[in-house]
Design a protein around this motif. Structure first.
Motif, PDB file in Angstrom:
ATOM      1  N   VAL B  56       0.864  -1.181   0.000  1.00  0.00           N
ATOM      2  CA  VAL B  56       0.000   0.000   0.000  1.00  0.00           C
ATOM      3  C   VAL B  56       0.900   1.231   0.000  1.00  0.00           C
ATOM      4  N   LYS B  62      -1.857   6.009   3.672  1.00  0.00           N
ATOM      5  CA  LYS B  62      -1.304   4.646   3.665  1.00  0.00           C
ATOM      6  C   LYS B  62      -1.765   3.827   4.864  1.00  0.00           C
ATOM      7  N   SER B  63      -1.679   4.416   6.053  1.00  0.00           N
ATOM      8  CA  SER B  63      -1.991   3.637   7.258  1.00  0.00           C
ATOM      9  C   SER B  63      -3.462   3.250   7.285  1.00  0.00           C
ATOM     10  N   THR B  66      -4.106   0.600   4.619  1.00  0.00           N
ATOM     11  CA  THR B  66      -3.544  -0.687   5.056  1.00  0.00           C
ATOM     12  C   THR B  66      -4.498  -1.356   6.037  1.00  0.00           C
ATOM     13  N   THR B  82       0.238  -7.550   9.110  1.00  0.00           N
ATOM     14  CA  THR B  82       0.412  -6.164   8.658  1.00  0.00           C
ATOM     15  C   THR B  82       1.427  -5.451   9.534  1.00  0.00           C
ATOM     16  N   SER B  85       1.822   1.110  11.595  1.00  0.00           N
ATOM     17  CA  SER B  85       2.011   2.372  10.879  1.00  0.00           C
ATOM     18  C   SER B  85       3.297   3.006  11.391  1.00  0.00           C
ATOM     19  N   ASN B  88       7.501   1.567   8.061  1.00  0.00           N
ATOM     20  CA  ASN B  88       7.264   1.362   6.633  1.00  0.00           C
ATOM     21  C   ASN B  88       8.538   1.457   5.805  1.00  0.00           C
ATOM     22  N   GLU B 115       2.315  -1.339   4.489  1.00  0.00           N
ATOM     23  CA  GLU B 115       2.415   0.081   4.158  1.00  0.00           C
ATOM     24  C   GLU B 115       3.876   0.350   3.819  1.00  0.00           C
TER      25      GLU B 115
END
Lengths: 245, 432
Positions: B56, B62-63, B66, B82, B85, B88, B115
């Motif tokens: 992503v 992004k966060s 995601t 995942t 945040s 990345n 992310e």
């Protein structure tokens, strides 16, 4: 009567809050009791038929400089006539780089400049990004941020805006910017006038005087300029330098 | 399949994590150690995932995206790994993968949603070989770091050159649309699109504040007609949106207000559609979006005895403007804080602050910039205080707002500092 502040290429040269300069001029003139309006010029439009009282150019990426170059050349004769008449100009960073005869790009291409002052610019110097850019000028100490990668060759006898105390500037000697007649170009990035009221007052005063008006500071100016002083102090943190030369 | 080198690297890195935590060190440290021992550790760990890795990317969102994609895939019954945040970049992603890996060197999940920072995306794409990717947008962002939007565009182009499979792009973002047109001839990519309808855009005061692609405009290289969009935002109102998902329509509940969140949801669903193929179900996608809680600081509401606190996180003009544009009324008891990492807050002069009537406090090392900007607008400011703790105490001591909610605009560092001051210790745990 109302003064007109013309922002050139307001869509293309506004990557860093640069339209703040026109806004600051209008606001300060307003506090002094002088009506002013900001009008914009964008690619392919017609310039106003009457000369404006002030002209600003902001900063844009090289892609924007390329995009406007042909159109700038088209309107340049009028801009030169205004500058010759003494209309004050303020051009920041990417806009400053387009004031002269040419802008040489990293790929060897050359863009024509507006020809308002005798200078030429070469992109491709190592970019300098500095959060404390300090310049001593005849107007006083100016403080801001710097974010540029070019060399500016001023023509013989063309005065810079000031001398660098901290930063890269034109990269020829200690020169920063240009100040010829009422045309000012500078690497003080973004809304330099908000942070440096003495430069804003210089330009506003010139514009008012040319229109036969008197520009004077008020309590509103004082109130906001205390905040500007704090901002300059923040920018100077860790440099050992003060807000005055 | 157990791989001794991967297993050993994971074991050493896990020890490094313990040692680093004891010393109060950074969370990227185990990843740093692992990459020193086994430079391709990210590829090895990702290789244990049956459905591989999805990327992503984009300047903003992004966060949240995601989180949305993770939730949509979980609603389809997949076990999803995942990254936190903020983690990345390559070392941070390695640290996250190691944290989730067994001592045998296997990540216990079916698929990973990561992310990815655009500055490191090409390296990560080579390491992780994503099975699908999405790019949300390109806005003017961190010009002290990136200098020009065009350089960020080149970073995305370099990433696109490294990825294959589904590539999901924003049909309404000038730069991102151009990426799709440039890559249209590649048969190892399958490009599909998300976007928002003209009606949805018309309701947004400043659109999505995307950067303009002057190179494309100046070259006369006009974009082709808008591509067919797989998932489209038909309408958005507050935190509700109507999406067209292929031939279906669904109403979803967004984690916070605004067209940007609706477009993030469309992006997440389109990549899920592309990655899952026949296994994709629109009803599961809807459920997945509905269940997403606000990410940490992106529209998150923290309960507080004297008035709840909504945190709107801002890192650039686009995020500040969008968060302000979709406020339902003039926000009350406003705190705005900027940190040193904002570096050059000149962009504040491009922002429209007309939603603000009063600001209770501005804080952070760059407080004076914000105070000056507001000073020029004549918006009253109660307190200018670089120390976020003192500013928080000041704001929280003012009477409870009539709406019951205070609104804090914070950048990432000031959000962290504010949360610590409010007594939230587990900063890596995600939304409260």
């Amino acid at each position: 009567m109302s003064l007109t502040i013309l922002e050139l290429f307001a869509q293309h040269l506004n990557v860093n809050g640069d339209t703040g300069n026109g806004f600051v001029l209008r606001t300060r003139l307003g506090w002094a009791g002088i009506d002013a309006e900001v009008v914009t010029y964008d690619l392919g439009e017609e310039l106003p038929s009457d000369a404006p009282d002030l002209v600003t150019l902001g900063h844009g990426p090289v892609s924007a400089q390329r995009a406007i170059a042909t159109d700038l050349a088209r309107i340049a004769p009028t801009l030169r006539a205004w500058a010759a008449d003494g209309v004050p100009f303020l051009a920041v960073n990417g806009g400053y780089q387009m004031l002269g005869s040419e802008l040489r790009l990293e790929d060897g291409g050359v863009l024509p400049g507006a020809g308002l002052v005798d200078l030429r610019v070469e992109l491709g110097a190592k970019r300098h990004v500095g959060k404390s850019y300090v310049v001593d000028s005849p107007l006083g100490r100016l403080v801001g941020v710097e974010n540029q990668g070019a060399t500016v060759h001023l023509g013989a006898g063309v005065p810079p805006l000031g001398t660098i105390v901290l930063g890269s500037g034109n990269r020829i000697g200690r020169a920063e910017g240009v100040h010829q007649g009422n045309v000012i170009g500078t690497y003080l990035h973004g809304p330099v006038l908000a942070v440096n009221p003495l430069l804003a007052d210089h330009l506003a005063g010139l514009a008012a005087e040319r229109a036969g008006l008197h520009y004077s500071r008020t309590a509103e100016h004082e109130r906001v300029d205390l905040l500007a002083l704090e901002t300059r102090r923040t920018l100077l943190q860790g440099t050992g330098l003060g807000p005055d030369a | 399949m157990s791989d001794p080198r991967t297993a050993l690297t994971v074991a050493v890195a896990k020890l490094a994590r313990i040692a680093s935590r004891l010393r109060g060190g950074g969370s990227a440290f185990p990843g740093f150690v692992a990459r020193r021992i086994t430079p391709d550790i990210n590829r090895r760990l990702a290789g244990s995932l049956p459905y591989g890795v999805l990327f992503v990317m984009g300047s903003n969102g992004k966060s949240t995206t995601t989180n949305m994609l993770t939730s949509v895939l979980r609603a389809h019954g997949l076990r999803v790994f995942t990254n936190n945040s903020g983690a990345n970049m390559p070392q941070g992603i390695a640290s996250s993968l190691i944290g989730a890996a067994s001592l045998g060197g296997r990540v216990d999940a079916d698929i990973a949603v990561l992310e990815v920072d655009e500055g490191y995306g090409a390296v990560l794409a080579r390491e992780l070989q994503p099975k699908g990717s999405l790019i949300l947008n390109l806005v003017v962002d961190q010009i002290y770091r990136f200098h020009e939007p065009d350089r960020v565009a080149d970073m995305f182009r370099a990433i696109i050159a490294e990825v294959g499979g589904p590539l999901v792009l924003n049909a309404d973002d000038a730069f991102v649309r151009g990426f799709g047109e440039e890559a249209a001839g590649r048969d190892d990519l399958s490009i599909s699109w998300f976007g928002a309808s003209e009606v949805a855009y018309a309701a947004a005061p400043h659109g999505l504040v995307a950067a303009r692609d002057f190179a494309a405009e100046g070259s006369g290289r006009a974009l082709g007609s808008r591509p067919e969009v797989g998932v489209e935002v038909l309408a958005q109102r507050g935190a509700e949106a109507t999406l067209r998902i292929g031939a279906d329509e669904a109403s979803v509940r967004l984690p916070s207000r605004g067209l940007h969140y609706a477009v993030d949801a469309a992006a997440a669903i389109e990549l899920a559609r592309a990655a899952l193929g026949d296994g994709f179900r629109a009803d599961a996608a809807k459920r997945g979006i509905d269940e997403v809680a606000p990410v940490y600081g992106r529209g998150e509401v923290i309960p507080h005895a004297n008035g709840d606190i909504e945190i709107l996180m801002n890192k650039n003009l686009a995020s500040l403007q969008l968060n302000m544009d979709f406020l339902e009324a003039a926000p009350e008891s406003v705190l705005i804080a900027y940190d040193e990492s904002s570096y050059d807050p000149s962009w504040l002069y491009s922002a429209d602050f007309s939603k603000l009537e009063r600001v209770e406090a501005v804080a952070g090392p760059k407080a004076s910039f914000m105070a000056l900007r507001l000073g020029y607008l004549g918006i009253p400011v109660g307190l200018v205080e670089p120390d976020i703790g003192k500013a928080l105490d000041h704001v929280l001591a003012t009477p409870r707002p009539t709406s019951g909610t205070r609104t804090f605009f914070l950048d990432h560092d000031q959000m962290m500092a504010a949360r610590r001051h409010l007594g939230y210790r587990d900063l890596e745990a995600g939304s409260a």
